[in-house]
Design a protein around this motif. Sequence first.
Motif, PDB file in Angstrom:
ATOM      1  N   SER A  24      -4.019   8.326  26.135  1.00 14.35           N
ATOM      2  CA  SER A  24      -4.380   7.540  25.737  1.00 14.35           C
ATOM      3  C   SER A  24      -6.005   8.098  26.208  1.00 14.35           C
ATOM      4  CB  SER A  24      -4.328   7.138  27.268  1.00 14.35           C
ATOM      5  OG  SER A  24      -4.570   7.725  28.078  1.00 14.35           O
ATOM      6  N   GLY A  25      -7.186   7.367  25.413  1.00  8.07           N
ATOM      7  CA  GLY A  25      -8.566   7.844  25.351  1.00  8.07           C
ATOM      8  C   GLY A  25      -9.353   6.666  25.148  1.00  8.07           C
ATOM      9  N   CYS A  26     -10.603   6.791  25.164  1.00 10.08           N
ATOM     10  CA  CYS A  26     -11.401   5.434  24.441  1.00 10.08           C
ATOM     11  C   CYS A  26     -11.528   5.295  23.416  1.00 10.08           C
ATOM     12  CB  CYS A  26     -13.025   6.169  25.709  1.00 10.08           C
ATOM     13  SG  CYS A  26     -13.162   6.201  27.169  1.00 10.08           S
ATOM     14  N   ASP A  27     -10.718   5.781  22.511  1.00  5.62           N
ATOM     15  CA  ASP A  27     -10.179   4.805  21.119  1.00  5.62           C
ATOM     16  C   ASP A  27     -10.416   3.590  21.534  1.00  5.62           C
ATOM     17  OD1 ASP A  27      -9.943   3.817  18.812  1.00  5.62           O
ATOM     18  OD2 ASP A  27      -8.523   5.185  17.976  1.00  5.62           O
ATOM     19  N   PRO A  28     -11.860   2.365  20.803  1.00  8.67           N
ATOM     20  CA  PRO A  28     -11.341   0.931  21.430  1.00  8.67           C
ATOM     21  C   PRO A  28     -10.217  -0.009  20.591  1.00  8.67           C
ATOM     22  CG  PRO A  28     -12.911   1.598  19.597  1.00  8.67           C
ATOM     23  CD  PRO A  28     -12.111   3.166  19.933  1.00  8.67           C
ATOM     24  N   HIS A  29      -9.359   0.682  19.685  1.00  6.35           N
ATOM     25  CA  HIS A  29      -7.986   0.756  19.213  1.00  6.35           C
ATOM     26  C   HIS A  29      -6.943   0.765  19.995  1.00  6.35           C
ATOM     27  CE1 HIS A  29     -11.189  -0.950  15.521  1.00  6.35           C
ATOM     28  NE2 HIS A  29     -11.017   0.003  15.795  1.00  6.35           N
ATOM     29  N   ARG A  30      -7.268   1.789  21.460  1.00  7.76           N
ATOM     30  CA  ARG A  30      -5.826   1.600  21.642  1.00  7.76           C
ATOM     31  C   ARG A  30      -6.459   1.233  23.514  1.00  7.76           C
ATOM     32  NH1 ARG A  30      -4.732   8.055  21.341  1.00  7.76           N
ATOM     33  NH2 ARG A  30      -6.200   7.947  19.996  1.00  7.76           N
ATOM     34  N   ASP A  31      -5.182   0.992  23.842  1.00  5.31           N
ATOM     35  CA  ASP A  31      -5.370   0.643  25.109  1.00  5.31           C
ATOM     36  C   ASP A  31      -3.824   0.766  26.101  1.00  5.31           C
ATOM     37  OD1 ASP A  31      -6.412  -0.071  27.842  1.00  5.31           O
ATOM     38  OD2 ASP A  31      -6.999  -2.476  27.458  1.00  5.31           O
ATOM     39  N   LEU A 200     -23.550   5.027  32.745  1.00  4.50           N
ATOM     40  CA  LEU A 200     -23.665   6.245  31.608  1.00  4.50           C
ATOM     41  C   LEU A 200     -22.884   6.099  30.250  1.00  4.50           C
ATOM     42  CD1 LEU A 200     -24.446   9.490  32.003  1.00  4.50           C
ATOM     43  CD2 LEU A 200     -22.140   9.595  32.802  1.00  4.50           C
ATOM     44  N   SER A 201     -23.789   5.723  29.023  1.00  6.73           N
ATOM     45  CA  SER A 201     -23.207   6.522  27.767  1.00  6.73           C
ATOM     46  C   SER A 201     -23.503   7.981  27.196  1.00  6.73           C
ATOM     47  CB  SER A 201     -24.707   5.366  26.777  1.00  6.73           C
ATOM     48  OG  SER A 201     -23.365   5.536  25.708  1.00  6.73           O
ATOM     49  N   TYR A 202     -23.362   7.459  26.243  1.00  7.02           N
ATOM     50  CA  TYR A 202     -23.372   9.038  25.781  1.00  7.02           C
ATOM     51  C   TYR A 202     -24.200   9.415  24.061  1.00  7.02           C
ATOM     52  CZ  TYR A 202     -19.312   6.907  23.501  1.00  7.02           C
ATOM     53  OH  TYR A 202     -18.677   6.083  23.086  1.00  7.02           O
ATOM     54  N   ASP A 203     -24.792  10.103  23.834  1.00  3.76           N
ATOM     55  CA  ASP A 203     -25.294  10.578  22.566  1.00  3.76           C
ATOM     56  C   ASP A 203     -24.424  11.638  22.123  1.00  3.76           C
ATOM     57  OD1 ASP A 203     -26.287  12.655  23.658  1.00  3.76           O
ATOM     58  OD2 ASP A 203     -27.857  13.355  22.300  1.00  3.76           O
ATOM     59  N   VAL A 204     -23.262  12.031  21.522  1.00  3.14           N
ATOM     60  CA  VAL A 204     -22.648  13.068  20.881  1.00  3.14           C
ATOM     61  C   VAL A 204     -21.099  12.719  21.583  1.00  3.14           C
ATOM     62  CG1 VAL A 204     -21.644  15.081  20.836  1.00  3.14           C
ATOM     63  CG2 VAL A 204     -23.927  15.198  21.248  1.00  3.14           C
ATOM     64  N   ASP A 205     -20.397  11.946  20.631  1.00  2.00           N
ATOM     65  CA  ASP A 205     -18.980  11.545  20.829  1.00  2.00           C
ATOM     66  C   ASP A 205     -17.994  12.575  19.540  1.00  2.00           C
ATOM     67  OD1 ASP A 205     -16.192  10.137  20.761  1.00  2.00           O
ATOM     68  OD2 ASP A 205     -17.045   8.339  20.146  1.00  2.00           O
ATOM     69  N   SER A 206     -17.514  13.131  20.600  1.00  2.28           N
ATOM     70  CA  SER A 206     -16.489  14.699  20.039  1.00  2.28           C
ATOM     71  C   SER A 206     -15.272  14.233  19.546  1.00  2.28           C
ATOM     72  CB  SER A 206     -15.853  15.290  21.336  1.00  2.28           C
ATOM     73  OG  SER A 206     -14.760  14.260  22.102  1.00  2.28           O
ATOM     74  N   LEU A 207     -15.182  13.025  19.793  1.00  2.97           N
ATOM     75  CA  LEU A 207     -13.661  12.262  18.653  1.00  2.97           C
ATOM     76  C   LEU A 207     -12.008  13.003  19.098  1.00  2.97           C
ATOM     77  CD1 LEU A 207     -15.735  11.806  15.416  1.00  2.97           C
ATOM     78  CD2 LEU A 207     -15.383  10.377  17.587  1.00  2.97           C
ATOM     79  N   ASP A 208     -12.534  13.555  20.187  1.00  2.82           N
ATOM     80  CA  ASP A 208     -11.215  14.642  20.812  1.00  2.82           C
ATOM     81  C   ASP A 208     -10.269  13.323  21.098  1.00  2.82           C
ATOM     82  OD1 ASP A 208     -12.545  12.952  23.030  1.00  2.82           O
ATOM     83  OD2 ASP A 208     -11.603  15.592  23.731  1.00  2.82           O
ATOM     84  N   ALA A 209     -10.401  11.567  20.925  1.00  2.94           N
ATOM     85  CA  ALA A 209      -9.267  11.177  21.618  1.00  2.94           C
ATOM     86  C   ALA A 209      -8.334  10.823  20.077  1.00  2.94           C
ATOM     87  CB  ALA A 209      -9.791   9.454  22.209  1.00  2.94           C
ATOM     88  N   ASN A 210      -8.621  11.713  19.131  1.00  2.00           N
ATOM     89  CA  ASN A 210      -7.965  11.037  17.952  1.00  2.00           C
ATOM     90  C   ASN A 210      -6.887  12.300  17.422  1.00  2.00           C
ATOM     91  OD1 ASN A 210      -9.566   8.908  17.242  1.00  2.00           O
ATOM     92  ND2 ASN A 210     -11.097   9.348  16.244  1.00  2.00           N
ATOM     93  N   ASP A 211      -7.700  13.197  18.645  1.00  2.00           N
ATOM     94  CA  ASP A 211      -6.242  14.846  18.189  1.00  2.00           C
ATOM     95  C   ASP A 211      -6.524  15.272  16.707  1.00  2.00           C
ATOM     96  OD1 ASP A 211      -5.243  14.408  20.976  1.00  2.00           O
ATOM     97  OD2 ASP A 211      -4.218  12.768  20.531  1.00  2.00           O
ATOM     98  N   PRO A 212      -7.924  15.884  16.568  1.00  2.00           N
ATOM     99  CA  PRO A 212      -7.879  16.315  15.445  1.00  2.00           C
ATOM    100  C   PRO A 212      -7.604  17.654  15.311  1.00  2.00           C
ATOM    101  CG  PRO A 212     -10.199  16.093  16.545  1.00  2.00           C
ATOM    102  CD  PRO A 212      -9.106  15.267  16.997  1.00  2.00           C
ATOM    103  N   GLY A 213      -7.341  18.943  16.855  1.00  2.00           N
ATOM    104  CA  GLY A 213      -7.427  19.909  17.012  1.00  2.00           C
ATOM    105  C   GLY A 213      -8.883  20.648  17.227  1.00  2.00           C
ATOM    106  N   ALA A 214      -8.302  21.757  18.260  1.00  2.22           N
ATOM    107  CA  ALA A 214      -9.464  22.339  19.194  1.00  2.22           C
ATOM    108  C   ALA A 214     -10.626  22.831  17.957  1.00  2.22           C
ATOM    109  CB  ALA A 214      -8.816  23.399  19.801  1.00  2.22           C
TER     110      ALA A 214
END
Length: 266
Positions: A24-31, A200-214
């Motif tokens: 689970s992550g911060c992807d707005p399509h997943r809760d 607290l917001s952020y200016d860089v989204d790693s997109l790691d919640a989509n599991d793209p790999g290291a």
Amino acid sequence: MTSLDRRSVLRAAASAAAAGALASGCDPHRDVDAGAVRSAGGPSPSRAGHAPPARARAARPPTRVPGLPVQIAHGPRNGRAVALTFHGRGDPRMATALLGEAERAGAKVTVLAIGDWLDEQPAMARRILDGGHELGNHTMHHRNICALPAAEAYAEISRCADRLRALTGTIGSWFRPSQARRATDLVAGLARKAGYPHVLSYDVDSLDANDPGAPAVQRTVLDAVGPGSVVSLHLGHAGTVAALPLILDGLRRRGLRAVTTTELVT
């Protein structure tokens, strides 16, 4: 954790990332409810009747920086620091491995914990703070807080604040809205009511919640990060555990260091 245990966790993390493991992550399509995402063989959640864990050392109180906006997306651009911030939910073994990697590199991070994760893994509050890291509020159940009625949104903020206070003595340093990069004016006002001067917001989204790999997580972060950046990452994702040493090495090569968000903005 022994060096053998550490290697085993990191090998498992890399294998899971390659296989596209989901958490689970911060992807707005997943809760996803935390109760449905529990690793086999992991520690059992705390239950009524069990002795409560020892309270963590006191967390920082909410950070207040006069002159900064209510919503903070980055720190000063003329320094050499960045803040790595983590959505707090997931397998505690992965979280512990990730914190250990940060500590070996001399880095400090900010964890925005979800309240129901703290209910299941109360010892993680102590582990985060004992490592010199920072702890904050990412709502009680990770619902789409900006779409909730005011009373429900406030309950999401205040209930997580109550969990943090019970475990650490304060409501934590920061509030970050769930399933949203920025808070609405309503949610920002509710956060202030709960005791958080800033969102607290952020200016860089790693997109790691989509599991793209290291490698992809590493590239996404290092391609976008700069002095003062606040980077959004996630505990509980194997690719993130494997990517963190690479990210920290990349920051070091650029003369940047990872600090808590409070240190970044103050």
